[in-house]
Design a protein around this motif. Sequence first.
Motif: not given
Length: 78
Positions: A15-23, A40-53
Amino acid sequence: MRNTIIIVATILVFIGLCFGSALQDRIRRKADVGPFDIRIVWRAFGTIELYLYALLLLILFAVIGGLLFLDRLGLLSQ
């Protein structure tokens, strides 16, 4: 008892890996600026989802490591 714990842990990790895929998909959609763009890589650091992942992965590693440690100590024996 050991088999039950392993089954439940496997389900939680799945379940955690499925949720990680959605993130990861949400990170890509938020950071998308064009096809194959390095920004894209640098803009990804600005998203909260990256830190949740990252937090999700740390928790999964800790759970798996803890279960392996308990098994190594013999506390999960039948």
